[in-house]
Design a protein around this motif. Structure first.
Motif, PDB file in Angstrom:
ATOM      1  N   ALA A 233     -34.033  -0.196  -4.868  1.00  0.00           N
ATOM      2  CA  ALA A 233     -33.765   0.887  -5.819  1.00  0.00           C
ATOM      3  C   ALA A 233     -35.027   1.310  -6.565  1.00  0.00           C
ATOM      4  O   ALA A 233     -36.005   0.558  -6.660  1.00  0.00           O
ATOM      5  N   HIS A 234     -34.968   2.509  -7.110  1.00  0.00           N
ATOM      6  CA  HIS A 234     -36.053   3.064  -7.917  1.00  0.00           C
ATOM      7  C   HIS A 234     -35.501   3.465  -9.288  1.00  0.00           C
ATOM      8  O   HIS A 234     -34.362   3.944  -9.403  1.00  0.00           O
ATOM      9  N   LEU A 235     -36.341   3.310 -10.303  1.00  0.00           N
ATOM     10  CA  LEU A 235     -36.006   3.715 -11.670  1.00  0.00           C
ATOM     11  C   LEU A 235     -36.800   4.966 -12.025  1.00  0.00           C
ATOM     12  O   LEU A 235     -38.007   5.044 -11.778  1.00  0.00           O
ATOM     13  N   VAL A 236     -36.115   5.946 -12.622  1.00  0.00           N
ATOM     14  CA  VAL A 236     -36.767   7.158 -13.114  1.00  0.00           C
ATOM     15  C   VAL A 236     -36.423   7.299 -14.585  1.00  0.00           C
ATOM     16  O   VAL A 236     -35.253   7.198 -14.968  1.00  0.00           O
ATOM     17  N   ASN A 237     -37.427   7.526 -15.419  1.00  0.00           N
ATOM     18  CA  ASN A 237     -37.175   7.661 -16.860  1.00  0.00           C
ATOM     19  C   ASN A 237     -37.849   8.913 -17.397  1.00  0.00           C
ATOM     20  O   ASN A 237     -39.076   9.019 -17.415  1.00  0.00           O
ATOM     21  N   LEU A 258     -37.603  -4.836  -7.260  1.00  0.00           N
ATOM     22  CA  LEU A 258     -37.299  -3.423  -7.429  1.00  0.00           C
ATOM     23  C   LEU A 258     -38.354  -2.649  -6.656  1.00  0.00           C
ATOM     24  O   LEU A 258     -39.539  -3.011  -6.668  1.00  0.00           O
ATOM     25  N   ALA A 259     -37.936  -1.576  -5.976  1.00  0.00           N
ATOM     26  CA  ALA A 259     -38.875  -0.872  -5.105  1.00  0.00           C
ATOM     27  C   ALA A 259     -39.939  -0.116  -5.878  1.00  0.00           C
ATOM     28  O   ALA A 259     -41.096  -0.044  -5.440  1.00  0.00           O
ATOM     29  N   GLY A 260     -39.586   0.444  -7.029  1.00  0.00           N
ATOM     30  CA  GLY A 260     -40.588   1.203  -7.769  1.00  0.00           C
ATOM     31  C   GLY A 260     -39.994   1.947  -8.938  1.00  0.00           C
ATOM     32  O   GLY A 260     -38.789   1.870  -9.206  1.00  0.00           O
ATOM     33  N   ALA A 261     -40.848   2.682  -9.631  1.00  0.00           N
ATOM     34  CA  ALA A 261     -40.413   3.430 -10.804  1.00  0.00           C
ATOM     35  C   ALA A 261     -41.317   4.635 -11.011  1.00  0.00           C
ATOM     36  O   ALA A 261     -42.523   4.584 -10.726  1.00  0.00           O
ATOM     37  N   ASP A 279     -51.700  -0.214 -13.115  1.00  0.00           N
ATOM     38  CA  ASP A 279     -52.130  -0.839 -11.860  1.00  0.00           C
ATOM     39  C   ASP A 279     -51.043  -1.678 -11.196  1.00  0.00           C
ATOM     40  O   ASP A 279     -51.318  -2.734 -10.619  1.00  0.00           O
ATOM     41  N   VAL A 280     -49.801  -1.176 -11.291  1.00  0.00           N
ATOM     42  CA  VAL A 280     -48.708  -1.842 -10.578  1.00  0.00           C
ATOM     43  C   VAL A 280     -48.338  -0.974  -9.378  1.00  0.00           C
ATOM     44  O   VAL A 280     -47.814   0.127  -9.554  1.00  0.00           O
ATOM     45  N   PRO A 281     -48.620  -1.406  -8.153  1.00  0.00           N
ATOM     46  CA  PRO A 281     -48.243  -0.616  -6.986  1.00  0.00           C
ATOM     47  C   PRO A 281     -46.732  -0.353  -6.996  1.00  0.00           C
ATOM     48  O   PRO A 281     -45.936  -1.283  -7.133  1.00  0.00           O
ATOM     49  N   GLY A 282     -46.359   0.903  -6.879  1.00  0.00           N
ATOM     50  CA  GLY A 282     -44.939   1.261  -6.904  1.00  0.00           C
ATOM     51  C   GLY A 282     -44.505   1.893  -8.205  1.00  0.00           C
ATOM     52  O   GLY A 282     -43.443   2.507  -8.273  1.00  0.00           O
ATOM     53  N   ILE A 283     -45.309   1.741  -9.266  1.00  0.00           N
ATOM     54  CA  ILE A 283     -44.992   2.379 -10.544  1.00  0.00           C
ATOM     55  C   ILE A 283     -45.973   3.517 -10.788  1.00  0.00           C
ATOM     56  O   ILE A 283     -47.189   3.312 -10.769  1.00  0.00           O
ATOM     57  N   THR A 284     -45.441   4.699 -11.002  1.00  0.00           N
ATOM     58  CA  THR A 284     -46.265   5.854 -11.330  1.00  0.00           C
ATOM     59  C   THR A 284     -45.896   6.323 -12.730  1.00  0.00           C
ATOM     60  O   THR A 284     -44.717   6.534 -13.028  1.00  0.00           O
ATOM     61  N   VAL A 285     -46.894   6.453 -13.588  1.00  0.00           N
ATOM     62  CA  VAL A 285     -46.687   6.902 -14.961  1.00  0.00           C
ATOM     63  C   VAL A 285     -47.235   8.318 -15.110  1.00  0.00           C
ATOM     64  O   VAL A 285     -48.384   8.585 -14.748  1.00  0.00           O
ATOM     65  N   TYR A 286     -46.410   9.195 -15.615  1.00  0.00           N
ATOM     66  CA  TYR A 286     -46.800  10.574 -15.873  1.00  0.00           C
ATOM     67  C   TYR A 286     -46.970  10.767 -17.381  1.00  0.00           C
ATOM     68  O   TYR A 286     -46.766   9.842 -18.161  1.00  0.00           O
TER      69      TYR A 286
END
Length: 330
Positions: A233-237, A258-261, A279-286
């Protein structure tokens, strides 16, 4: 001998995309107010806020920390309007004690947030950010992604933005589940199925956060909640960063639980150098962009200015606390 002209009452504008001479400024001046623009140049403390509020009767604000200390030291202030939906940066109880009306703008950027949410879902599903980064680094990534069709989207919250996501997600062929505190009488949406939080967490392929930040929702998505989710699963916030326990999220993604966020918001903004999300592969911060379209900004500026003028004239439309003043006067 005629009396000297009375100075126009002053309103403070801190929202960073509103500038002197724009249509919001013109509207406020045509309504009889002098404007003072003070956009933030970084984190803003109590002393600076008190200083720029001096003599202002109204304020059109972004995310400034409007605390009890600020309200206690702004004796001329009568109305504050947030040019957005969330108002967790404003101490509404303190504002009420100070006799200051506080308004937000419900639903003003719902369409912008809904479209952005779908963009983040697609980016996560198709690995767009790491693919582009790989090309930029000289590679040619060819890993496969996933389609949204047939997947389950879990919506945490059922405000205007979440409601606007539902038809978009359904158009992509997704099943939509929702957890909300909205009474059953307000859940008139045959395209979504309403479930409890435990079921939402275990069933969602994508969990999208759309609830307000309150004491009850702070760190609602913690290690225990993340442990209930599928490892795929992926988390979107796009709501508020503090709803998610960032350290627990980083640990879950690093460990493959968890697959990513995709996070448009963080607990502290801008993102600190020492944040566990870095620097966590799978987490992208906008950079808190969900509601930032030209259309939504224009609507927020003008609606906010109209609400501020209405509040200063004693007729607010979306005040969170003006009814308490009326009760006190009865």
């Amino acid at each position: 001998m005629s009396a000297p002209p009375t100075a126009a009452p002053t309103v403070l504008v801190t929202t960073d995309y509103l500038v002197p001479g724009d249509e919001v400024d013109a509207f406020l001046r045509d309504a009889g107010f002098a404007t003072r623009h003070r956009p933030p140049r970084g984190p803003r403390g109590h002393a600076e806020l008190v200083a720029i509020l001096a003599g202002a009767e109204g304020a059109l604000i972004g995310n400034e920390p409007m605390t009890a200390e600020v309200f206690a030291n702004a004796p001329d202030l009568r109305a504050v309007v947030r040019t957005g939906v969330g108002y967790d940066s404003v101490d509404v109880d303190a504002a009420t004690r100070a006799g200051v009306s506080v308004s937000n703008l419900p639903g003003v950027n719902a369409n912008a947030v809904a479209e952005y949410t779908m963009a983040l879902l697609l980016a996560q599903a198709r690995r767009l950010v790491p693919a582009a980064a790989g090309v930029r680094a000289g590679g040619w990534p060819r890993e496969d992604g996933h389609e949204l069709r047939g997947r389950t989207l879990g919506l945490l919250g059922y405000g205007a933005a979440a409601r606007a996501v539902v038809p978009l997600a359904r158009a992509f062929g997704m099943t939509v589940l929702c957890t909300t505190s909205v009474p059953e009488s307000g859940r008139r949406d045959a395209a979504a199925r309403f479930v409890g939080l435990p079921e939402l967490l275990t069933a969602a392929d994508y969990l999208s956060v759309h609830t307000a930040l309150t004491p009850a929702t702070r760190h609602l998505i913690d290690a225990a909640a993340l442990a209930r989710m599928k490892p795929t699963a992926h988390l979107v916030n796009t709501a508020r960063g503090a709803i998610v326990d960032e350290a627990a999220l980083a640990a879950a993604v690093r460990a493959g639980r968890l697959a990513g966020a995709a996070l448009d918001v963080t607990a502290t903004e801008p993102l600190p150098a020492g944040s566990p999300l870095r620097d966590v592969p799978g987490i992208t911060v906008y950079s808190h962009l969900a509601g930032q379209t030209a259309e939504a900004r224009r609507a927020a500026g003008l609606d906010g200015a109209r609400e501020l003028v209405a509040a200063l004239r004693g007729r607010p439309r979306t005040s969170l606390n003006a009814h308490l003043f009326q009760r006190d006067e009865d």
